[in-house]
Scaffold this motif. Structure first.
Motif, PDB file in Angstrom:
ATOM      1  N   GLU A   6       1.068  -0.970   0.265  1.00 34.68           N
ATOM      2  CA  GLU A   6      -0.050  -0.028  -0.375  1.00 34.68           C
ATOM      3  C   GLU A   6       0.826   1.361   0.376  1.00 34.68           C
ATOM      4  N   GLY A   7       2.380   1.325   0.553  1.00 30.21           N
ATOM      5  CA  GLY A   7       2.787   2.436   0.266  1.00 30.21           C
ATOM      6  C   GLY A   7       3.603   2.406  -0.820  1.00 30.21           C
ATOM      7  N   ALA A   8       3.587   1.456  -0.955  1.00 28.12           N
ATOM      8  CA  ALA A   8       4.427   1.712  -2.344  1.00 28.12           C
ATOM      9  C   ALA A   8       3.567   2.699  -3.287  1.00 28.12           C
ATOM     10  N   GLY A   9       2.350   2.324  -3.680  1.00 29.77           N
ATOM     11  CA  GLY A   9       1.434   2.620  -4.500  1.00 29.77           C
ATOM     12  C   GLY A   9       1.148   3.909  -4.108  1.00 29.77           C
ATOM     13  N   LEU A  13       2.094   5.009  -9.181  1.00 31.54           N
ATOM     14  CA  LEU A  13       0.233   4.293  -9.175  1.00 31.54           C
ATOM     15  C   LEU A  13       0.207   2.745  -9.509  1.00 31.54           C
ATOM     16  N   LEU A  14       1.708   2.707 -10.487  1.00 30.12           N
ATOM     17  CA  LEU A  14       1.766   1.357 -11.002  1.00 30.12           C
ATOM     18  C   LEU A  14       1.853   0.338 -10.207  1.00 30.12           C
ATOM     19  N   LYS A  15       2.076   0.850  -8.969  1.00 34.08           N
ATOM     20  CA  LYS A  15       3.215   0.537  -7.655  1.00 34.08           C
ATOM     21  C   LYS A  15       4.518  -1.000  -8.875  1.00 34.08           C
ATOM     22  N   LYS A  16       5.563   0.164  -9.610  1.00 37.86           N
ATOM     23  CA  LYS A  16       6.697  -0.458  -9.730  1.00 37.86           C
ATOM     24  C   LYS A  16       7.849   0.296  -9.649  1.00 37.86           C
ATOM     25  N   VAL A  17       9.295  -0.535  -9.578  1.00 41.87           N
ATOM     26  CA  VAL A  17       9.966   0.780  -9.033  1.00 41.87           C
ATOM     27  C   VAL A  17      11.201   1.087 -10.724  1.00 41.87           C
ATOM     28  N   PRO A  18      11.684   1.714 -10.576  1.00 39.24           N
ATOM     29  CA  PRO A  18      11.773   2.603  -9.863  1.00 39.24           C
ATOM     30  C   PRO A  18      10.464   3.511  -9.939  1.00 39.24           C
ATOM     31  N   ALA A  19      10.624   3.871  -8.908  1.00 39.10           N
ATOM     32  CA  ALA A  19       9.786   5.426  -8.613  1.00 39.10           C
ATOM     33  C   ALA A  19      10.471   6.864  -7.761  1.00 39.10           C
ATOM     34  N   LEU A  20      10.148   7.733  -7.820  1.00 43.01           N
ATOM     35  CA  LEU A  20      10.608   8.987  -6.714  1.00 43.01           C
ATOM     36  C   LEU A  20       9.543   9.921  -6.453  1.00 43.01           C
ATOM     37  N   LYS A  21       9.872  10.100  -5.294  1.00 44.14           N
ATOM     38  CA  LYS A  21       9.277  10.505  -4.395  1.00 44.14           C
ATOM     39  C   LYS A  21       9.857  11.987  -3.637  1.00 44.14           C
ATOM     40  N   ASP A  22       9.873  13.068  -4.319  1.00 43.74           N
ATOM     41  CA  ASP A  22      10.334  14.371  -3.914  1.00 43.74           C
ATOM     42  C   ASP A  22       9.058  15.206  -2.886  1.00 43.74           C
ATOM     43  N   GLY A  23       9.436  15.512  -2.100  1.00 45.14           N
ATOM     44  CA  GLY A  23       8.171  16.097  -1.124  1.00 45.14           C
ATOM     45  C   GLY A  23       7.097  15.101  -1.361  1.00 45.14           C
ATOM     46  N   ASP A  24       6.210  16.112  -1.397  1.00 45.38           N
ATOM     47  CA  ASP A  24       4.887  15.908  -1.760  1.00 45.38           C
ATOM     48  C   ASP A  24       4.612  15.456  -3.828  1.00 45.38           C
ATOM     49  N   GLU A  29       8.743   5.344 -13.131  1.00 45.54           N
ATOM     50  CA  GLU A  29       9.391   5.177 -15.028  1.00 45.54           C
ATOM     51  C   GLU A  29      10.289   6.131 -14.431  1.00 45.54           C
ATOM     52  N   CYS A  30      11.359   5.186 -15.135  1.00 48.76           N
ATOM     53  CA  CYS A  30      13.444   5.819 -14.936  1.00 48.76           C
ATOM     54  C   CYS A  30      13.540   6.924 -16.101  1.00 48.76           C
ATOM     55  N   THR A  31      13.244   7.131 -17.238  1.00 43.23           N
ATOM     56  CA  THR A  31      13.446   8.052 -17.723  1.00 43.23           C
ATOM     57  C   THR A  31      12.674   9.148 -17.652  1.00 43.23           C
ATOM     58  N   ALA A  32      11.498   9.516 -17.182  1.00 42.16           N
ATOM     59  CA  ALA A  32      10.764  10.287 -16.946  1.00 42.16           C
ATOM     60  C   ALA A  32      11.880  10.683 -15.340  1.00 42.16           C
ATOM     61  N   ILE A  33      12.087  10.362 -14.558  1.00 42.60           N
ATOM     62  CA  ILE A  33      12.753  10.480 -13.159  1.00 42.60           C
ATOM     63  C   ILE A  33      14.759  10.658 -13.857  1.00 42.60           C
ATOM     64  N   LEU A  34      14.649  10.408 -14.607  1.00 40.96           N
ATOM     65  CA  LEU A  34      16.222  10.809 -15.048  1.00 40.96           C
ATOM     66  C   LEU A  34      15.917  12.405 -15.414  1.00 40.96           C
ATOM     67  N   LEU A  35      14.988  12.627 -15.917  1.00 45.55           N
ATOM     68  CA  LEU A  35      14.975  13.799 -17.230  1.00 45.55           C
ATOM     69  C   LEU A  35      14.019  15.092 -16.037  1.00 45.55           C
ATOM     70  N   TYR A  36      13.785  14.033 -15.165  1.00 46.08           N
ATOM     71  CA  TYR A  36      12.946  15.419 -13.177  1.00 46.08           C
ATOM     72  C   TYR A  36      14.105  16.020 -12.526  1.00 46.08           C
ATOM     73  N   LEU A  37      15.311  15.167 -12.600  1.00 50.14           N
ATOM     74  CA  LEU A  37      16.583  15.015 -12.113  1.00 50.14           C
ATOM     75  C   LEU A  37      16.820  15.897 -12.383  1.00 50.14           C
ATOM     76  N   SER A  38      17.400  16.015 -14.053  1.00 47.21           N
ATOM     77  CA  SER A  38      18.145  16.595 -14.506  1.00 47.21           C
ATOM     78  C   SER A  38      17.843  18.153 -14.615  1.00 47.21           C
ATOM     79  N   ARG A  39      16.289  18.252 -14.792  1.00 47.65           N
ATOM     80  CA  ARG A  39      16.352  19.892 -14.742  1.00 47.65           C
ATOM     81  C   ARG A  39      16.273  20.589 -13.250  1.00 47.65           C
ATOM     82  N   LYS A  40      15.528  20.054 -12.534  1.00 45.72           N
ATOM     83  CA  LYS A  40      15.173  20.388 -11.301  1.00 45.72           C
ATOM     84  C   LYS A  40      17.077  20.328 -10.930  1.00 45.72           C
ATOM     85  N   TYR A  41      17.768  19.926 -11.091  1.00 47.78           N
ATOM     86  CA  TYR A  41      19.198  20.047 -10.261  1.00 47.78           C
ATOM     87  C   TYR A  41      19.884  20.860 -11.385  1.00 47.78           C
ATOM     88  N   ASN A  42      20.141  20.642 -12.533  1.00 49.40           N
ATOM     89  CA  ASN A  42      20.182  21.930 -13.603  1.00 49.40           C
ATOM     90  C   ASN A  42      22.003  21.738 -13.871  1.00 49.40           C
TER      91      ASN A  42
END
Length: 202
Positions: A6-9, A13-24, A29-42
């Motif tokens: 339940e916590g992973a859900g 929502l897909l209950k799959k890894v990898p998943a990212l939690k950044d605050g709220d 999806e790994c590609t989306a996570i990598l792109l998000y991190l590259s943009r967030k941390y410039n």
């Protein structure tokens, strides 16, 4: 904990890894996570270039990757280690042969279409495309399928990726994959085995 809990859900929502939690904020999806991190941390520009055509080349590789390298390379780990671990029985060697043939076709395309005579996938500098590719390609290595052997262009690319990332960090990041065979010695919860074995055999 388990990715189907339940916590992973609440993280994915897909209950799959990898998943990212950044605050709220949560993201799957790994590609989306990598792109998000590259943009967030410039991150330095070479990882996901601001030049529109270089960025498009990274996107092109990431789009191709899922149906080719990712469709084959991780299966070697499942066939040789994970499925036997959960089912208690090895898979026929033909299964691995079939996957290796598909992977060989993908590697040929990877070398001819993406690497060509360049140092890295999009040119002279490493990018997210190289990171995504190398992580997948180290999985067969971890189970004893040395896909770099007899492929000098691919081997040189791997060495350049190791150097660009730093050898210590490279091997630290791949430590679990390179020692995946040690999993065959662990004890799996019998209920988990009973639940997962039929799914994995499919």
């Amino acid at each position: 904990g388990p990715s189907n809990s339940e916590g992973a859900g609440k993280v994915s929502l897909l209950k799959k890894v990898p998943a990212l939690k950044d605050g709220d904020f949560t993201l799957a999806e790994c590609t989306a996570i990598l792109l998000y991190l590259s943009r967030k941390y410039n991150t330095p520009d070479h990882w996901y270039p601001s030049d529109i055509q270089k960025r498009a080349r990274v996107d092109e590789y990431l789009s191709w990757h899922h149906a080719n390298i990712r469709a084959n390379a991780p299966k070697t780990m499942w066939i040789k280690v994970l499925i036997p671990l959960f089912t208690g029985q090895p898979l026929p060697s033909e299964k691995l042969q079939e996957v290796m043939e598909g992977l060989s076709t993908s590697l040929k395309q990877f070398e001819e279409r993406f690497l060509q005579d360049k140092a890295f996938i999009i040119g002279s500098e490493i990018s997210l495309a190289d990171l995504v590719a190398i992580v997948e390609l180290m999985q067969p290595v971890g189970v004893g399928c040395d896909i770099f052997e007899d492929r000098p262009r691919l081997m040189e690319w791997r060495r350049r990726v190791e150097d660009a990332v730093g050898k210590e960090l490279f091997f630290q990041a791949h430590e679990m994959i390179l020692n995946i065979k040690e999993l065959s010695n662990i004890q799996i919860d019998p209920q988990l085995k009973e639940h997962l074995a039929p799914v994995l055999m499919k």
